[in-house]
Design an enzyme around this catalytic site. Structure first.
Site, mmCIF file in Angstrom:
data_model
loop_
_atom_site.group_PDB
_atom_site.id
_atom_site.type_symbol
_atom_site.label_atom_id
_atom_site.label_comp_id
_atom_site.label_asym_id
_atom_site.label_seq_id
_atom_site.Cartn_x
_atom_site.Cartn_y
_atom_site.Cartn_z
ATOM 1 N N ASP A 1 0.781 -1.241 0.000
ATOM 2 C CA ASP A 1 0.000 0.000 0.000
ATOM 3 C C ASP A 1 0.813 1.292 0.000
ATOM 4 O O ASP A 1 0.235 2.380 0.006
ATOM 5 C CB ASP A 1 -0.974 0.002 1.188
ATOM 6 C CG ASP A 1 -0.278 -0.227 2.528
ATOM 7 O OD1 ASP A 1 0.864 -0.728 2.535
ATOM 8 O OD2 ASP A 1 -0.879 0.096 3.560
ATOM 9 N N GLU B 1 10.254 -3.997 12.829
ATOM 10 C CA GLU B 1 11.447 -3.418 12.187
ATOM 11 C C GLU B 1 12.640 -3.503 13.130
ATOM 12 O O GLU B 1 13.736 -3.949 12.761
ATOM 13 C CB GLU B 1 11.232 -1.935 11.827
ATOM 14 C CG GLU B 1 10.106 -1.666 10.854
ATOM 15 C CD GLU B 1 8.752 -1.467 11.527
ATOM 16 O OE1 GLU B 1 8.602 -1.812 12.719
ATOM 17 O OE2 GLU B 1 7.843 -0.963 10.834
HETATM 18 N N1 UDP Z 1 -0.894 -7.592 5.646
HETATM 19 C C1 UDP Z 1 -1.056 -8.978 5.619
HETATM 20 N N2 UDP Z 1 -2.014 -9.545 6.437
HETATM 21 C C2 UDP Z 1 -2.821 -8.823 7.276
HETATM 22 C C3 UDP Z 1 -2.640 -7.420 7.285
HETATM 23 C C4 UDP Z 1 -1.671 -6.838 6.479
HETATM 24 O O1 UDP Z 1 -0.373 -9.651 4.861
HETATM 25 O O2 UDP Z 1 -3.659 -9.407 7.969
HETATM 26 C C5 UDP Z 1 0.112 -6.965 4.784
HETATM 27 C C6 UDP Z 1 -0.405 -5.755 3.999
HETATM 28 O O3 UDP Z 1 -0.893 -6.139 2.735
HETATM 29 C C7 UDP Z 1 0.815 -4.842 3.911
HETATM 30 C C8 UDP Z 1 1.587 -5.179 5.178
HETATM 31 O O4 UDP Z 1 1.137 -6.457 5.609
HETATM 32 O O5 UDP Z 1 1.606 -5.120 2.785
HETATM 33 C C9 UDP Z 1 1.374 -4.152 6.286
HETATM 34 O O6 UDP Z 1 0.005 -4.041 6.579
HETATM 35 P P1 UDP Z 1 -0.758 -2.642 6.703
HETATM 36 O O7 UDP Z 1 -0.483 -1.831 5.493
HETATM 37 O O8 UDP Z 1 -2.188 -2.937 7.037
HETATM 38 O O9 UDP Z 1 -0.026 -2.047 7.978
HETATM 39 P P2 UDP Z 1 0.346 -0.533 8.277
HETATM 40 O O10 UDP Z 1 0.995 0.041 7.074
HETATM 41 O O11 UDP Z 1 -0.933 0.137 8.597
HETATM 42 O O12 UDP Z 1 1.279 -0.650 9.429
HETATM 43 MN MN MN Z 2 0.468 0.015 5.136
#
Ligand code: UDP
Ligand code: MN
Length: 337
Positions: free
Chosen positions: A195, A278
């Protein structure tokens, strides 16, 4: 030259002199015309071939039973054949966790088309799912990119968790790390969530990471940014809205790691610890101290990656199949979540 001759001889003489000049002119003009026509026909042949390939691509997708036609990717890549797989630059391994939700195809489409403009990329798309999503496989195929489509479901203990944040994308990223351990020898790895928004300049720079490189990530927390602090050209701590006692208070999109550096650390991996993924991963790369980080993006003065988040969409409402039977909407509905 014609001076000493009679009047009639002079005329003949002058005509003789003019003749070769006219001849030269005629030859020059006709050569130009032939040359121009040749180029016109060549240009037509190229565009004709391209549009033929264009049609072939569309047709083959229909033959494969896909419910829609597509054209773009392979043609775009053909336009720049020399910039795509350049053996003279290190490979980039892009690890992308993803999961089925209304935004998934939109996010992956955006990232795919960014990566299609980047040479020497191997894309590891790892779904948090029990089985691969066909529409994701189709998208990957169409990009013409070098890729692996893998599965790494979130362990049930975390999935069932009712309270608090979940370790999102962790099993996916660990799967990607294992793939790299088994298949890669050199180059650089980068965790690119599906995203975020990536500037092509990012990939140009991280490709030459020697150990671990870092750079600013925009749109994070109230500070609007997460970045190493650079004072007088040197590393001087971290600027991040949530330090939380972390040794490396950075975002997942804010660093890249050399494959050799990872391979030298067989125990390195990402913990299932929400908020500390991280930090945990970077600490597992020990020995590694923050002052050793390679500072990219012009000494961390540029933002080459943004932590964008799509508005969450509700699953689409059911389609009235009786009313819309035999229409395109039936096909479209199968694409949607
Ligand atoms: N993701 C996943 N399973 C989940 C939620 C998220 O594989 O149940 C993936 C999502 O597609 C993204 C990454 O993990 O590539 C981080 O998730 P998200 O963007 O929701 O987290 P944020 O950026 O809000 O920390
Ligand atoms: Mn994200």
């Amino acid at each position: 030259m014609c001076k000493l001759l009679t009047y009639q001889e002079k005329i003949v003489c002058k005509r003789r002199m003019r003749f070769p000049l006219t001849m030269y002119l005629i030859i020059f003009v006709s050569a130009s015309v032939v040359f121009y026509q040749y180029h016109l026909s060549k240009a037509w042949m190229i565009s004709h071939n391209n549009s033929q390939q264009f049609r072939d691509l569309g047709a083959s997708s229909v033959e494969k039973g896909a419910n829609y036609t597509y054209y773009a990717s392979k043609n775009i890549r053909q336009a720049e054949p020399f910039s795509i797989n350049n053996p003279h630059i290190p490979p980039l391994y892009i690890i992308t966790p993803t999961y089925r939700r209304p935004e998934q195809l939109a996010e992956l489409t955006r990232l795919a088309h960014t990566l299609m403009l980047t040479p020497n990329v191997h894309w590891l798309v790892i779904e948090d799912a029990q089985r691969k999503t066909d529409l994701v496989t189709d998208l990957l195929e169409r990009t013409g990119l070098s890729y692996d489509h893998l599965l790494a479901p979130m362990p049930e203990i975390y999935k069932k968790k009712k309270k608090g944040p979940k370790p999102r994308g962790v099993s996916n990223r660990n799967k990607g790390l294992n793939w790299i351990r088994q298949n890669a020898k050199n180059g650089v790895l980068y965790f690119a969530d599906d995203d975020n928004t990536y500037d092509l300049q990012l990939f140009k720079e991280i490709r030459y990471t020697k150990q671990v490189s870092m750079f600013p990530v925009g749109l994070i927390t109230k500070l609007g940014i997460s970045s190493p602090i650079v004072r007088n050209g040197k590393f001087d701590g971290f600027y991040d809205g949530w330090i939380a006692g972390r040794k490396f208070p950075v975002d997942m999109a804010g660093f890249a790691v050399s494959v050799k550096f990872l391979l030298d650390r067989p125990k390195a991996g990402m913990p299932f610890k929400p908020g500390f993924e991280e930090d945990g991963f970077l600490k597992s790369l020990e020995p590694l101290e923050p002052y050793e980080l390679e500072l990219l993006a012009e000494n961390c003065t540029k933002i080459w990656v943004w932590h964008t988040q799509a508005k969450r969409n509700e699953p689409s409402q059911p389609l009235d199949f009786a009313k819309y039977n035999n229409t395109n909407l039936v096909v479209l509905k199968h694409i949607l979540v």
